[in-house]
Write a protein that holds these residues in place. Sequence first.
Motif, PDB file in Angstrom:
ATOM      1  N   GLY A   1       0.761  -1.148   0.024  1.00 28.11           N
ATOM      2  CA  GLY A   1      -0.148  -0.011   0.063  1.00 28.11           C
ATOM      3  C   GLY A   1       0.906   1.302  -0.023  1.00 28.11           C
ATOM      4  N   ASP A   2       0.498   2.378   0.850  1.00 30.99           N
ATOM      5  CA  ASP A   2       1.184   3.563   0.832  1.00 30.99           C
ATOM      6  C   ASP A   2       2.313   3.443   1.918  1.00 30.99           C
ATOM      7  OD1 ASP A   2       1.791   6.087   0.344  1.00 30.99           O
ATOM      8  OD2 ASP A   2       0.177   6.836   1.522  1.00 30.99           O
TER       9      ASP A   2
ATOM     10  N   SER B   1       1.727   2.547  -8.425  1.00 34.07           N
ATOM     11  CA  SER B   1       0.519   3.054  -8.167  1.00 34.07           C
ATOM     12  C   SER B   1       0.225   3.966  -6.916  1.00 34.07           C
ATOM     13  CB  SER B   1      -0.615   2.104  -8.476  1.00 34.07           C
ATOM     14  OG  SER B   1      -0.826   1.401  -9.679  1.00 34.07           O
ATOM     15  N   TYR B   2       1.079   3.633  -6.131  1.00 35.21           N
ATOM     16  CA  TYR B   2       1.122   4.373  -4.500  1.00 35.21           C
ATOM     17  C   TYR B   2       2.210   5.233  -4.480  1.00 35.21           C
ATOM     18  CZ  TYR B   2      -1.977   0.499  -3.364  1.00 35.21           C
ATOM     19  OH  TYR B   2      -3.188  -0.454  -3.165  1.00 35.21           O
TER      20      TYR B   2
ATOM     21  N   ASN C   1       0.083   5.242 -12.359  1.00 35.27           N
ATOM     22  CA  ASN C   1       1.288   5.104 -11.750  1.00 35.27           C
ATOM     23  C   ASN C   1       2.495   6.304 -12.040  1.00 35.27           C
ATOM     24  OD1 ASN C   1       2.990   3.790 -14.046  1.00 35.27           O
ATOM     25  ND2 ASN C   1       1.090   2.649 -14.107  1.00 35.27           N
TER      26      ASN C   1
ATOM     27  N   ALA D   1      -0.249  11.924  -4.380  1.00 36.90           N
ATOM     28  CA  ALA D   1      -1.105  11.101  -3.789  1.00 36.90           C
ATOM     29  C   ALA D   1      -2.531  11.205  -4.072  1.00 36.90           C
ATOM     30  CB  ALA D   1      -0.777  10.910  -2.244  1.00 36.90           C
TER      31      ALA D   1
ATOM     32  N   SER E   1      -5.569   1.159   3.303  1.00 36.02           N
ATOM     33  CA  SER E   1      -5.385   2.624   3.143  1.00 36.02           C
ATOM     34  C   SER E   1      -6.011   2.968   4.554  1.00 36.02           C
ATOM     35  CB  SER E   1      -5.895   3.151   2.190  1.00 36.02           C
ATOM     36  OG  SER E   1      -7.092   3.008   1.842  1.00 36.02           O
TER      37      SER E   1
END
Length: 603
Positions: free
Chosen positions: A124-125, A161-162, A328, A357, A560
């Motif tokens: 994830g982030d 993508s993160y 991305n 973001a 998230s």
Amino acid sequence: MNYAVAPNLAAPGLNAEKLALLAQGMEGLTAAQLYWVAAWSAGQAAQVQRSAPPAPSAAVPARAAAQLTIVYGSQTGNAKRVAEQLGRRCEAAGLPMRLLRADAYPQRELAQERHLVIVISTQGDGEPPDDARGLLEFITGKRAPKLPALRFAVLGLGDSSYPQFCVIGRQLDGRLAALGAKRFAAFGEADVEVGAVAGPWVEQALERARELLEQPGLPTRATRLHAVADHSGHSRERPFMAIVLANQRIVARDSGRDVRHVELSLEGSGLGYEPGDALGVWPVNPPALVQQWLDALRLDGTQVVTHQDRALALRQWLAQEREITRLNRPFITALAAASGDGGLARVLQPEHAAEFAALLASDQPIDLLRRHPATWQPEVLLAALRPLAPRLYSIASSPKAVGEEVHITVAVVGYEAYGSAHWGAASSLLAATGEDGRLPVFIEPNVRFRLPADGSRDIIMIGPGTGVAPFRGFVQERRESGASGRNWLFFGNRHFASDFLYQVEWQQALKDGSLDRIDLAFSRDNEQRTYVQHRLREQGAELHAWLKAGAYLYVCGDSSHMARDVQAALIDVIATHGNHSPDEAKAWLGELLQQGRYARDVY
């Protein structure tokens, strides 16, 4: 099956009576359960070693200087596969090595380590994989030793993508260097197309390891090291075309979302799974979205384009081979260059991370193509796009209950934005594939998300939304295996009347005793929104009592927001009802994670 201990097997500190007890305890266990016991034992050993006083330098085995240690931290299996690939290459080349999952690595040995490779993903982030949290905390913490004699290499895996792409790998790489270690291979960053970076990086690391370990005669990359019998059958690279047996909407017609229960046949596939595993689905992009791209780019979909020695019509490239639903960084970078848009280029700068973001969270690539028009050559466009990757869905069934079938729960991505329809890739394919249709699938094992081998243990399951999927499989498995432990489910969604997934099944499970308790949180039914984390705090005393008594804890769902909110609620519960400080509560929960009693399947 008899697990008698071989007489020549060294067992330090274990007398005959203890060995007999171990053999008795393993009697009747399946292969999967034995692997679980092995992993759990390794975790326990690591904890004992962390708490033990440092060994004197004279006791350090000489092998530390003459072997390569490969450690991996993996959430979905990609880092594990790359580490195993490097391990196989080392074995074939005759290089001494050991391969360890991060939570099984004895941290006290780091000070004596001489040659180390870490392959680690970022979730994830900016989150580490659960099996590497302890090792990351140790290396980045104040207890980490100075490492002037260590030669190391780090390969980070992530998803651009993160915003925090491969940040965990970068943290480890920088920290090891700060501790005095020297890189023997440059830090590698692998995107979703793992092999494009991981393959060359593994070869480079292998060559440098050979030089460091002074092992001459490594075969060249083009040499066939040895033939390996292929027993893999269907896999990620060779998916099985599964027949759809059922595709049923499981939310009300007036629900704001489309959620499907999909059942597929695995008959004849040779594929097996356990509750907690995931089903991989290879998607195809929606035809309407492909047409949107061709219209926006003013390109001819029938034009044959050659890319990486393959020649396909552009429409086929966009439909079946390229990622066109997820933004991305590489694609945004290419679009900024092609359009000459300074504003788009500005968003890519580190000081605008929050804006970047927000862009990733709100837009699809088609939105940027329309806002930042550019002239693209088809070959340049394909080079800027990532290959289409499979999607993983938590399995919502137990083979003990459904036989040669696999069930999944799918939230269909489809919405209007900027005056245009938007779709997801895999979910749209799944929604559109009716009974008797076929889908390319494979099984992705998740060995850290398993039911306890001891069926008398209680379990607590926290799964809002489609995060409830694996717990349907858990309850089925516990019912079919006659497990005596209690089962407690926390479930949340928007509305009770329209979004209570598997409501009838949970009610039946409560009635027949296979589910002992369910706590619900429907966030939009009241003026004040209530989520599962609120229910956790409300039931904190009982929740803490279950955990103190040995219950296993599972969380599945969105990484998230939900996973972080649930983590905070659990720390509050432990601190409040266990009379701990927040830091002590966090450490206590971390111990559960290391023991395998706290497992997360978050995405």
